[in-house]
Design a protein around this motif. Sequence first.
Motif, PDB file in Angstrom:
ATOM      1  N   ASP A  95      59.440   4.780  25.946  1.00  0.00           N
ATOM      2  CA  ASP A  95      60.318   3.815  26.592  1.00  0.00           C
ATOM      3  C   ASP A  95      61.016   2.852  25.624  1.00  0.00           C
ATOM      4  OD1 ASP A  95      58.163   4.825  28.271  1.00  0.00           O
ATOM      5  OD2 ASP A  95      58.971   3.554  29.853  1.00  0.00           O
ATOM      6  N   ASP A  96      60.264   2.288  24.693  1.00  0.00           N
ATOM      7  CA  ASP A  96      60.798   1.201  23.871  1.00  0.00           C
ATOM      8  C   ASP A  96      61.578   1.670  22.649  1.00  0.00           C
ATOM      9  OD1 ASP A  96      59.629  -0.655  25.583  1.00  0.00           O
ATOM     10  OD2 ASP A  96      57.755  -0.672  24.442  1.00  0.00           O
ATOM     11  N   MET A  97      61.257   2.846  22.141  1.00  0.00           N
ATOM     12  CA  MET A  97      61.784   3.249  20.837  1.00  0.00           C
ATOM     13  C   MET A  97      62.783   4.402  20.893  1.00  0.00           C
ATOM     14  SD  MET A  97      60.550   1.053  18.921  1.00  0.00           S
ATOM     15  CE  MET A  97      61.286   1.782  17.475  1.00  0.00           C
ATOM     16  N   THR A  98      63.119   4.864  22.089  1.00  0.00           N
ATOM     17  CA  THR A  98      64.098   5.946  22.215  1.00  0.00           C
ATOM     18  C   THR A  98      65.083   5.644  23.341  1.00  0.00           C
ATOM     19  OG1 THR A  98      62.992   7.322  23.887  1.00  0.00           O
ATOM     20  CG2 THR A  98      62.250   7.580  21.603  1.00  0.00           C
ATOM     21  N   ASP A  99      66.067   6.535  23.481  1.00  0.00           N
ATOM     22  CA  ASP A  99      67.060   6.412  24.554  1.00  0.00           C
ATOM     23  C   ASP A  99      66.662   7.210  25.795  1.00  0.00           C
ATOM     24  OD1 ASP A  99      67.343   8.965  23.562  1.00  0.00           O
ATOM     25  OD2 ASP A  99      69.524   8.847  23.297  1.00  0.00           O
ATOM     26  N   ILE A 100      65.361   7.325  26.055  1.00  0.00           N
ATOM     27  CA  ILE A 100      64.862   8.111  27.179  1.00  0.00           C
ATOM     28  C   ILE A 100      65.482   7.649  28.503  1.00  0.00           C
ATOM     29  CG2 ILE A 100      62.839   6.603  27.438  1.00  0.00           C
ATOM     30  CD1 ILE A 100      62.756  10.362  28.045  1.00  0.00           C
ATOM     31  N   ALA A 101      65.780   6.368  28.634  1.00  0.00           N
ATOM     32  CA  ALA A 101      66.347   5.849  29.888  1.00  0.00           C
ATOM     33  C   ALA A 101      67.725   6.436  30.180  1.00  0.00           C
ATOM     34  CB  ALA A 101      66.436   4.323  29.831  1.00  0.00           C
ATOM     35  N   ASN A 102      68.402   6.927  29.159  1.00  0.00           N
ATOM     36  CA  ASN A 102      69.738   7.509  29.342  1.00  0.00           C
ATOM     37  C   ASN A 102      69.686   8.976  29.751  1.00  0.00           C
ATOM     38  OD1 ASN A 102      70.803   5.059  28.501  1.00  0.00           O
ATOM     39  ND2 ASN A 102      70.957   5.702  26.365  1.00  0.00           N
ATOM     40  N   HIS A 103      68.494   9.560  29.751  1.00  0.00           N
ATOM     41  CA  HIS A 103      68.342  10.978  30.074  1.00  0.00           C
ATOM     42  C   HIS A 103      67.853  11.107  31.522  1.00  0.00           C
ATOM     43  CE1 HIS A 103      68.886  12.828  26.029  1.00  0.00           C
ATOM     44  NE2 HIS A 103      68.619  11.586  25.646  1.00  0.00           N
ATOM     45  N   LYS A 104      68.791  11.214  32.432  1.00  0.00           N
ATOM     46  CA  LYS A 104      68.451  11.261  33.850  1.00  0.00           C
ATOM     47  C   LYS A 104      67.637  12.503  34.207  1.00  0.00           C
ATOM     48  CE  LYS A 104      70.736   7.501  34.270  1.00  0.00           C
ATOM     49  NZ  LYS A 104      69.955   6.226  34.292  1.00  0.00           N
ATOM     50  N   GLU A 105      67.744  13.547  33.366  1.00  0.00           N
ATOM     51  CA  GLU A 105      66.971  14.758  33.647  1.00  0.00           C
ATOM     52  C   GLU A 105      65.463  14.536  33.522  1.00  0.00           C
ATOM     53  OE1 GLU A 105      68.209  15.265  29.223  1.00  0.00           O
ATOM     54  OE2 GLU A 105      68.807  14.146  31.013  1.00  0.00           O
ATOM     55  N   PHE A 106      65.081  13.427  32.885  1.00  0.00           N
ATOM     56  CA  PHE A 106      63.666  13.134  32.707  1.00  0.00           C
ATOM     57  C   PHE A 106      63.183  11.985  33.603  1.00  0.00           C
ATOM     58  CE2 PHE A 106      64.619  14.555  28.124  1.00  0.00           C
ATOM     59  CZ  PHE A 106      64.333  15.873  28.424  1.00  0.00           C
ATOM     60  N   ALA A 107      63.981  11.607  34.552  1.00  0.00           N
ATOM     61  CA  ALA A 107      63.669  10.429  35.371  1.00  0.00           C
ATOM     62  C   ALA A 107      62.351  10.549  36.125  1.00  0.00           C
ATOM     63  CB  ALA A 107      64.811  10.170  36.359  1.00  0.00           C
ATOM     64  N   ASP A 108      61.915  11.788  36.426  1.00  0.00           N
ATOM     65  CA  ASP A 108      60.685  11.977  37.200  1.00  0.00           C
ATOM     66  C   ASP A 108      59.449  12.130  36.321  1.00  0.00           C
ATOM     67  OD1 ASP A 108      61.314  14.419  36.103  1.00  0.00           O
ATOM     68  OD2 ASP A 108      60.903  15.576  37.927  1.00  0.00           O
ATOM     69  N   ARG A 109      59.578  11.892  35.035  1.00  0.00           N
ATOM     70  CA  ARG A 109      58.451  12.106  34.124  1.00  0.00           C
ATOM     71  C   ARG A 109      57.574  10.867  33.925  1.00  0.00           C
ATOM     72  NH1 ARG A 109      59.204  16.476  30.542  1.00  0.00           N
ATOM     73  NH2 ARG A 109      60.534  18.008  31.579  1.00  0.00           N
ATOM     74  N   LYS A 110      57.926   9.754  34.511  1.00  0.00           N
ATOM     75  CA  LYS A 110      57.140   8.543  34.283  1.00  0.00           C
ATOM     76  C   LYS A 110      55.755   8.692  34.899  1.00  0.00           C
ATOM     77  CE  LYS A 110      59.283   4.686  33.889  1.00  0.00           C
ATOM     78  NZ  LYS A 110      60.008   3.396  34.065  1.00  0.00           N
ATOM     79  N   ARG A 111      54.739   8.312  34.125  1.00  0.00           N
ATOM     80  CA  ARG A 111      53.340   8.455  34.547  1.00  0.00           C
ATOM     81  C   ARG A 111      52.552   7.184  34.213  1.00  0.00           C
ATOM     82  NH1 ARG A 111      55.662  12.187  36.289  1.00  0.00           N
ATOM     83  NH2 ARG A 111      55.172  14.436  36.162  1.00  0.00           N
ATOM     84  N   THR A 112      51.350   7.096  34.787  1.00  0.00           N
ATOM     85  CA  THR A 112      50.418   6.021  34.443  1.00  0.00           C
ATOM     86  C   THR A 112      49.123   6.639  33.948  1.00  0.00           C
ATOM     87  OG1 THR A 112      51.340   4.508  36.103  1.00  0.00           O
ATOM     88  CG2 THR A 112      49.130   4.021  35.281  1.00  0.00           C
ATOM     89  N   TYR A 113      48.755   6.303  32.701  1.00  0.00           N
ATOM     90  CA  TYR A 113      47.522   6.814  32.101  1.00  0.00           C
ATOM     91  C   TYR A 113      46.703   5.644  31.558  1.00  0.00           C
ATOM     92  CZ  TYR A 113      49.808  11.446  31.968  1.00  0.00           C
ATOM     93  OH  TYR A 113      50.446  12.618  32.289  1.00  0.00           O
ATOM     94  N   ASP A 114      45.420   5.905  31.410  1.00  0.00           N
ATOM     95  CA  ASP A 114      44.541   4.937  30.759  1.00  0.00           C
ATOM     96  C   ASP A 114      44.687   5.081  29.252  1.00  0.00           C
ATOM     97  OD1 ASP A 114      41.835   4.422  29.295  1.00  0.00           O
ATOM     98  OD2 ASP A 114      41.660   3.275  31.143  1.00  0.00           O
ATOM     99  N   VAL A 115      45.084   4.005  28.594  1.00  0.00           N
ATOM    100  CA  VAL A 115      45.224   3.991  27.135  1.00  0.00           C
ATOM    101  C   VAL A 115      44.326   2.896  26.584  1.00  0.00           C
ATOM    102  CG1 VAL A 115      46.784   3.773  25.178  1.00  0.00           C
ATOM    103  CG2 VAL A 115      47.617   4.773  27.320  1.00  0.00           C
ATOM    104  N   GLN A 116      43.227   3.297  26.020  1.00  0.00           N
ATOM    105  CA  GLN A 116      42.243   2.366  25.458  1.00  0.00           C
ATOM    106  C   GLN A 116      41.837   1.300  26.479  1.00  0.00           C
ATOM    107  OE1 GLN A 116      44.547   2.397  21.282  1.00  0.00           O
ATOM    108  NE2 GLN A 116      42.759   1.073  21.245  1.00  0.00           N
TER     109      GLN A 116
END
Length: 391
Positions: A95-116
């Motif tokens: 999210d913070d370090m790439t232009d992923i928000a501009n790629h609408k083809e990936f809009a459904d890939r957001k997930r919630t995981y346990d990180v540490q």
Amino acid sequence: MGSPSVVPYIFLLLLVGCSARPLYPLPGRRNDRNKQPLQTFRAYNIAHRGSNGEIPEETAAAYMRAIEVGTDFIETDILASKDGALICFHDVILDDMTDIANHKEFADRKRTYDVQGVNTTGYFLVDFTLEELKLLRVKQRYPFRDQQYNGEFSIITFEEFISIALDAHRVVGIYPEIKNPVLINQHVKWPGGKKFEDKFVETLKKYGYNGSYMSKQWLKQPAFIQSFAPTSLIYISNQTDLPKIFLIDDTNTPTQDTNQSYWEITSDGYLDYIKEYVVGIGPWKDTIIPCSNNYLQTPSDLVARAHARNLQVHPYTFRNENQFVHFNFSEDPYNEFDYWINKMGVDGLFTDFTGSLHHYQEWTNPFASGDKEATRLLNKIELMLSKFKYT
């Protein structure tokens, strides 16, 4: 090791002075047999995610720039894609370090995981294939740094990172991190039951990285393996004799794999234990010397206790901007370098501005002890010859 010749120095100064720096594509394969060796007589200059103070982090351009301005080691964080490719990227989410928000083809890939132990929501790198990741472009982490290269560079693989070091005109070490191994092993699976750590070591071996610290093979292709996860470092100790560095987080952050506190992993007992597997530690510098109101307080004895056990100390992260340089140093990064190298006696420094550290070291400690004596002798000979020149 002698100082660089005048011509390259002038070229670098002109390059840095330009308002629009050139881009640095991946190099072609080099076949140099007699490269300038790695310097080993002074503290190591470790390019933290490349020269990321200038160019977006962990990109080919950032690493090429770091090599150009004099780093000893290029440092990277290794994660893994959905299809098992090893990737150079720091954050577990895109999210913070790439232009992923501009790629609408990936809009459904957001997930919630346990990180540490923290529920984290975002576009996780582990949910994307290498081919998909290559469609993204990286941007600068901090808004107060140069933004002109945002969107110019792609994410690179571990193998591409290695090729940059091997293709350099001199010997340049690599300093890869086994990043978030607990998360990676939970979400990425390899054939034959192999783990993230296995693939990591396999990649290093594939490109000829092996040998204990300061061995002939290590000096030919220097590498440190780093991780915040002690179990990963212990696990790979049976697979490679490359030197390992145990990274140490903030005082309130437990280890991700063993849930041990800062105070436990910096105790004498634990240092005695971990020294059987590592050659050094990499603590955050503000845990070595606590800070209050942007002033350094009384230094801890961690460096001395590590050195007493023959462990190197490579603190992180040195940054040039005023908000990162404590008031004790008059907001001058050269004063900070001087303090940590000459007063604290550390053995290497992770820095976002590898060119600044290189310039400081070239000006203050350009020669190994033998080179210094040779230079003095040559100066004496030159003086003697000059007396006969005009007789």
